[in-house]
Structure formats: structure tokens, C-alpha cells
Design a protein around this motif. Structure first.
Motif, PDB file in Angstrom:
ATOM      1  N   CYS A 318       5.516  52.436 -12.070  1.00 57.88           N
ATOM      2  CA  CYS A 318       4.989  52.967 -10.796  1.00 57.88           C
ATOM      3  C   CYS A 318       4.044  54.149 -11.010  1.00 57.88           C
ATOM      4  O   CYS A 318       4.343  55.074 -11.759  1.00 57.88           O
ATOM      5  CB  CYS A 318       6.148  53.401  -9.906  1.00 57.88           C
ATOM      6  SG  CYS A 318       5.613  54.156  -8.367  1.00 57.88           S
ATOM      7  N   ILE A 319       2.894  54.092 -10.334  1.00 60.51           N
ATOM      8  CA  ILE A 319       1.932  55.197 -10.436  1.00 60.51           C
ATOM      9  C   ILE A 319       1.905  55.996  -9.122  1.00 60.51           C
ATOM     10  O   ILE A 319       0.954  56.742  -8.883  1.00 60.51           O
ATOM     11  CB  ILE A 319       0.528  54.701 -10.832  1.00 60.51           C
ATOM     12  CG1 ILE A 319       0.035  53.602  -9.874  1.00 60.51           C
ATOM     13  CG2 ILE A 319       0.532  54.194 -12.267  1.00 60.51           C
ATOM     14  CD1 ILE A 319      -1.413  53.177 -10.119  1.00 60.51           C
ATOM     15  N   ARG A 320       2.932  55.815  -8.283  1.00 61.69           N
ATOM     16  CA  ARG A 320       3.122  56.619  -7.060  1.00 61.69           C
ATOM     17  C   ARG A 320       1.895  56.574  -6.145  1.00 61.69           C
ATOM     18  O   ARG A 320       1.485  57.598  -5.608  1.00 61.69           O
ATOM     19  CB  ARG A 320       3.419  58.089  -7.413  1.00 61.69           C
ATOM     20  CG  ARG A 320       4.486  58.307  -8.472  1.00 61.69           C
ATOM     21  CD  ARG A 320       5.879  58.157  -7.955  1.00 61.69           C
ATOM     22  NE  ARG A 320       6.831  58.585  -8.951  1.00 61.69           N
ATOM     23  CZ  ARG A 320       7.481  57.763  -9.787  1.00 61.69           C
ATOM     24  NH1 ARG A 320       7.284  56.449  -9.740  1.00 61.69           N
ATOM     25  NH2 ARG A 320       8.342  58.241 -10.668  1.00 61.69           N
ATOM     26  N   SER A 322       1.795  54.759  -3.352  1.00 55.47           N
ATOM     27  CA  SER A 322       2.374  54.651  -2.008  1.00 55.47           C
ATOM     28  C   SER A 322       1.894  53.438  -1.217  1.00 55.47           C
ATOM     29  O   SER A 322       2.203  53.337  -0.031  1.00 55.47           O
ATOM     30  CB  SER A 322       2.196  55.935  -1.183  1.00 55.47           C
ATOM     31  OG  SER A 322       0.895  56.062  -0.715  1.00 55.47           O
ATOM     32  N   ALA A 323       1.150  52.529  -1.840  1.00 55.61           N
ATOM     33  CA  ALA A 323       0.701  51.332  -1.106  1.00 55.61           C
ATOM     34  C   ALA A 323       1.892  50.539  -0.578  1.00 55.61           C
ATOM     35  O   ALA A 323       1.833  49.965   0.519  1.00 55.61           O
ATOM     36  CB  ALA A 323      -0.156  50.451  -2.017  1.00 55.61           C
ATOM     37  N   CYS A 324       2.978  50.503  -1.343  1.00 58.29           N
ATOM     38  CA  CYS A 324       4.139  49.714  -0.895  1.00 58.29           C
ATOM     39  C   CYS A 324       4.771  50.316   0.358  1.00 58.29           C
ATOM     40  O   CYS A 324       5.298  49.594   1.204  1.00 58.29           O
ATOM     41  CB  CYS A 324       5.167  49.575  -2.024  1.00 58.29           C
ATOM     42  SG  CYS A 324       5.782  51.117  -2.694  1.00 58.29           S
ATOM     43  N   ILE A 347       9.622  51.534  -3.148  1.00 53.89           N
ATOM     44  CA  ILE A 347       9.817  52.011  -4.533  1.00 53.89           C
ATOM     45  C   ILE A 347      11.036  52.918  -4.598  1.00 53.89           C
ATOM     46  O   ILE A 347      11.825  52.868  -5.559  1.00 53.89           O
ATOM     47  CB  ILE A 347       8.543  52.701  -5.095  1.00 53.89           C
ATOM     48  CG1 ILE A 347       8.750  53.130  -6.545  1.00 53.89           C
ATOM     49  CG2 ILE A 347       8.109  53.889  -4.253  1.00 53.89           C
ATOM     50  CD1 ILE A 347       9.038  52.009  -7.508  1.00 53.89           C
ATOM     51  N   VAL A 383       0.376  47.804  -9.988  1.00 51.12           N
ATOM     52  CA  VAL A 383       0.907  47.504 -11.331  1.00 51.12           C
ATOM     53  C   VAL A 383       1.966  46.392 -11.253  1.00 51.12           C
ATOM     54  O   VAL A 383       2.813  46.258 -12.123  1.00 51.12           O
ATOM     55  CB  VAL A 383       1.470  48.774 -12.024  1.00 51.12           C
ATOM     56  CG1 VAL A 383       0.348  49.638 -12.547  1.00 51.12           C
ATOM     57  CG2 VAL A 383       2.356  49.576 -11.083  1.00 51.12           C
TER      58      VAL A 383
END
Ligand code: SF4
Length: 500
Positions: A318-320, A322-324, A347, A383
Motif C-alpha cells: 500500500c502506498i496510502r 486513499s483511492a480505495c 485498506i 498496486v
């Protein structure tokens, strides 16, 4: 200390409270809808977006599978660049390292770049206990800090606040923390931003110690990278004499070239921008330029536990961005506080159980169920973290953890129901008795009403006779003369021939 807020109820309870707040739901729907549309527009412009996602997932996965070697390499290159590397097993160790460095410089205050990991370890609270004030300099984090609030979104921590609420917080709280807000403050975004800028400027110029996280840590070159939108991060990273960066060990990428795909994926997925406005990179110390003392705290705090989970370890990619969160129908309705953690949304629903383990905390155990499993999170994740699959696996882990508890403890309703079903299905006599009782129960329910259950559902009509009773009465479908009592070519033929 941990990534979860102390004393938060389990997700269903917290979500119910959040759903009752119509202002919150309005703010969330507006904000997530806006970011979602921006992201979709800029992602569409990239013809090789799927290849880019595959590349991003692959390079993070490679680094994670070789994490021990990559971390040693990172320590070597950072040290060669003049930085001091510290290792922290947990939040307490990391907080103690940062506090010690601040005290060595007699710092009574520090300025901070927006950083999830320092929230995860409760750094501000730990420094406050040592008499050191930690000032958030990201606008949204400042709003949360001044409002004595909790963050509710990874990228936009004050997403639950609207402009009028922010103006009121600035007017009420800024003076106690430093330069007051102007008396004629309006709720125009530019006016609010200008008030925050004035308030923060004196803190930037005064602070001896800056604190940051890092979006990426390049093992090959010993370079840390912070991406941000406001420029406050650049000020924190360059003005103080001392810089302390707390970095989760999963942030490592192997080589400089790996930043290429990541810096294309991140801004489009997070803020819906083609390029990030401020991307700061530093490799240790440059004489006469920026902080002359650089510390890097490499933090585990449950990450090696997560790495050992074969299904869940992908969450460490996770690259944080926030799309999820922005596409999640559950998050959009409940907001981030309901997840009880600095990592909310899809996440957060998998990361918190991974970092802390399941089976010992009802709040953590409730998170894998905070999803409709619609799969929207996986579709947007830059990702390619398959969050729905991890959620399903974690639900199984939660059930297993409660199955494993001793017979003295009170079983979960689900575990008790499964045990009861196993008992009933283990003997045909028991099943027969339960069938008769169920028929009786449905009849009573129909007669007296079960408003809680039937308020929104139709109660099916119970058959006058169960299959088992019919079988016994007709001797398996034969009449007294031994002939078939039913049409042998009819739909019951298979059942009649089959074993019971
Ligand atoms: S899980 Fe994927 S979509 Fe969600 S914040 Fe992390 S990188 Fe972004």
C-alpha cells in the motif's frame, strides 16, 4: 500504542452512530464524489495504466520478498550519506528514540510533515508526555489537531468537516496554539488557507527539529521521498537543523528507477493530479544545505507479522493513496472514525488486523466484516492489492481464532450456531425433532408475529408436512400395495432413489 484509537467500539456500533449524522454523510458524499471523479478522469488519460499498476505491484512485491536484504542495504546507504539509522520494534521504541533526539537538542516543540506512521505510533501524544509540543503543518492535519479531533481519511484527514466548521475551529482554537486567526475570517478556502499559512509560518521559522515519515525509501541510494501538495512538507524538511524521519519498513523500494512508476501511480490515484506538486527527496546530509543532522527510524510495529501472512502480506504494498476509500460504498456512508483507526476504509479493514493480529480485540475482529466485498477497492488500487480476498481470508482467521478459545469462554453467536448445527446434523433423530420444532416455531411466528425479523421480509409458508415425515408415512413414496405413490418420472425420482 497502536494504529487503533483507544476505546473505540466495534465497527457495527460505531457505523450505526455515524450513519445517524446526516451532515457527516453529506460532507463525505460530496468530498469522495469529487475526488473519485478527478481520479477517474486523469487515470483514463493513461493508456498503459494497467501495465503501470502491474509494474507498481511487482516492484513493491519484489522488495517485500527480499525485505531483510533491502533493509540492510538501505541502512548502509543511509549511513554512507551521513544519516543515523535507528531500528524500532514497536511504537514505544520509536517514540522513545524521537523524544531522546528532541531532548538532546533541548527542543520544546517540533514541526511535522503529514505522516500516517507517526499517527500510528501516537508520536504527538508521546512527545506531549515529555513536554514537547508537536505541531502538525499539513492543513487538514492542523484542522484535526486544533479541533481535538481524530483523522477520518488517509489523504484528507478532515474530510468530515465542511468550510463553516473549519472557520469556527480556527477562530476558537488558533490563538491558544500560536498566532490567532484574523477576526474577519470567512469560510472561503483561500482565506482559510491564508490564515493557516500565517499561523504556521512562525512555527516553521522557530522549530529546531522537523519530523517526517516517507512515502518511499530507496535502498540503492539511501534516498527518502515525501510527496505532498501544500509545500509545508518542504518547509519541515529543509528549515530545521535536525530532521527525524520515521519510516515503516515496508516503504523500501530496491532502486532509484522504481520511483518512476510509483510517482506516476500515486498522484493520479490520490489527489487526481497528473503530477505531484511537491516531491522532496533527500539522501542524508548535504553540507550547508538543509538539516545538518538526519535520523531515520526504521519501524516494524507489526509489519513482520503482516509479512508472515501469505494472503495478507500484499497489504504492505500500500502506498496510502486513499483511492480505495473514495470508491468504497461503506466508507462513503460511515466515514473513517467508524473504523477506529488512523488507517480507515478498505485498506484499514485489512491492515489493522494484519498489524495487530485477530482473536483478542472485538474492535479489530469486526473490521474484516466492514465491507460488502463489491471489489471496487481492488479495481482502483494502483498496486493491485486484492482487498476482498484478504478480507475473506481474515474473516476465516477471526472465526478460527474464536473457535480456538477455551470452552470456559463465551462463544461468539456464529460459533455457537455452528456447534449447534453440527450437533443437530450429527443424528437423524435430532434433525427430525428440530424439523418438527421448526414447523411449530414458524406456525407460532406466523400467528403472533415476529416484527423484528418479518418487518422487512416475507416469512415463507411452512409445508404441512416435512419430507422426512412424508417419507415415513408413505414408506419412501410407496402406497400400502407396494406401488409407487408418486410418478416415477416426476421430479422426486432422484430423491426417492437417493440415500438419505
Ligand atoms: S490499498 Fe491501494 S487503493 Fe487503498 S490506499 Fe493502499 S494503495 Fe491506495
Amino acid at each position: 500504542m497502536s494504529a487503533t484509537f483507544v476505546g473505540m467500539p466495534a465497527f457495527p456500533t460505531a457505523a450505526r452512530e455515524a450513519l445517524a449524522d446526516s451532515q457527516l454523510r453529506h460532507n463525505l458524499a460530496h468530498a469522495t464524489g469529487t475526488i473519485r471523479a478527478k481520479r477517474a478522469k486523469v487515470v483514463e488519460e493513461v493508456p498503459d495504466w494497467e501495465e503501470l499498476r502491474l509494474a507498481g505491484a511487482a516492484l513493491k512485491e519484489r522488495a517485500l520478498l527480499d525485505l531483510d536484504a533491502q533493509l540492510v542495504r538501505l541502512e548502509e546507504t543511509l549511513t554512507a550519506n551521513g544519516a543515523t539509522v535507528h531500528w524500532a520494534r514497536d511504537a514505544a521504541e520509536a517514540n522513545a528514540i524521537v523524544a531522546t533526539i528532541a531532548k538532546q537538542h533541548a527542543a520544546e516543540e517540533v514541526v511535522k510533515v503529514k505522516s500516517m506512521v507517526t499517527q500510528e505510533i501516537g508520536l504527538n501524544e508521546a512527545l506531549a508526555e515529555e513536554g514537547i509540543a508537536a505541531w502538525e503543518t499539513d492543513l487538514a492535519e492542523l484542522i484535526v489537531q486544533l479541533g481535538d479531533d481524530l483523522p477520518s481519511h488517509i489523504l484528507v484527514p478532515a474530510i468530515h468537516r465542511n468550510r463553516a466548521e473549519i472557520r469556527e475551529i480556527f477562530l476558537r482554537k488558533m490563538a491558544a496554539a500560536g498566532r490567532p486567526a484574523p477576526a474577519d475570517l470567512t469560510d472561503e478556502p483561500a482565506v482559510l488557507a491564508a490564515a493557516a499559512r500565517e499561523h504556521l509560518r512562525e512555527k516553521f521559522l522557530r522549530a529546531k527539529v522537523g519530523i517526517s515519515g516517507a512515502n518511499f525509501a530507496v535502498a540503492e541510494t539511501g534516498t527518502l521521498v515525501v510527496v505532498e501538495s501544500e509545500g509545508n512538507g518542504r518547509m519541515c524538511l529543509t528549515l530545521p537543523e535536525v530532521l527525524v524521519s520515521v519510516v515503516g519498513i515496508e516503504k523500501v523500494v530496491a532502486q532509484w528507477d522504481d520511483l518512476g512508476p510509483m510517482l506516476r501511480l500515486l498522484p493520479r490515484s490520490s489527489t487526481g493530479e497528473r503530477m505531484n506538486p511537491y516531491t522532496s527527496m533527500w539522501s542524508g546530509i548535504s553540507p550547508g544545505d538543509g538539516p545538518q543532522e538526519v535520523h531515520v527510524v526504521l519501524l516494524d510495529n507489526g509489519r513482520t507479522r503482516a509479512l508472515a501472512d501469505e494472503v495478507g502480506r500484499q497489504a504492505l504494498r500500500c502506498i496510502r493513496c486513499s483511492a480505495c476509500l473514495n470508491v468504497c460504498p461503506v466508507y462513503e456512508r460511515t466515514g473513517g472514525h467508524a473504523y477506529g483507526s488512523v488507517y480507515p476504509g478498505p485498506i484499514g479493514a485489512i491492515l489493522n488486523p494484519l498489524l495487530r493480529g485477530v482473536g483478542h480485540d472485538d474492535q479489530i475482529d469486526s473490521l474484516p466484516y466492514a465491507s460488502s466485498l463489491c471489489g471496487a477497492c481492488f479495481e482502483v488500487c494502483p498496486v493491485r492489492i486484492d482487498i476482498p480476498s484478504v478480507l475473506v481470508d481474515q474473516r476465516a482467521q477471526v472465526v478460527d481464532a474464536h473457535r480456538a478459545v477455551s470452552w470456559r469462554s463465551v462463544p461468539k453467536p456464529e460459533a455457537a450456531a455452528m456447534k449447534g448445527a453440527a450437533y443437530v446434523l450429527g443424528r437423524s433423530r435430532r434433525l427430525s425433532l428440530v424439523e418438527r420444532l421448526t414447523g411449530l416455531g414458524v406456525g407460532l411466528a406466523r400467528r403472533f408475529g415476529l416484527t423484528a425479523w418479518t418487518g422487512a421480509r416475507d416469512l415463507p409458508e411452512a409445508p404441512a408436512e416435512s419430507f422426512r415425515a412424508w417419507w415415513e408415512r408413505t414408506d419412501g413414496g410407496r402406497d400400502a400395495s407396494g406401488n409407487d405413490a408418486v410418478d416415477p418420472a416426476g421430479p422426486d425420482e432422484d430423491l426417492r432413489k437417493g440415500d438419505l
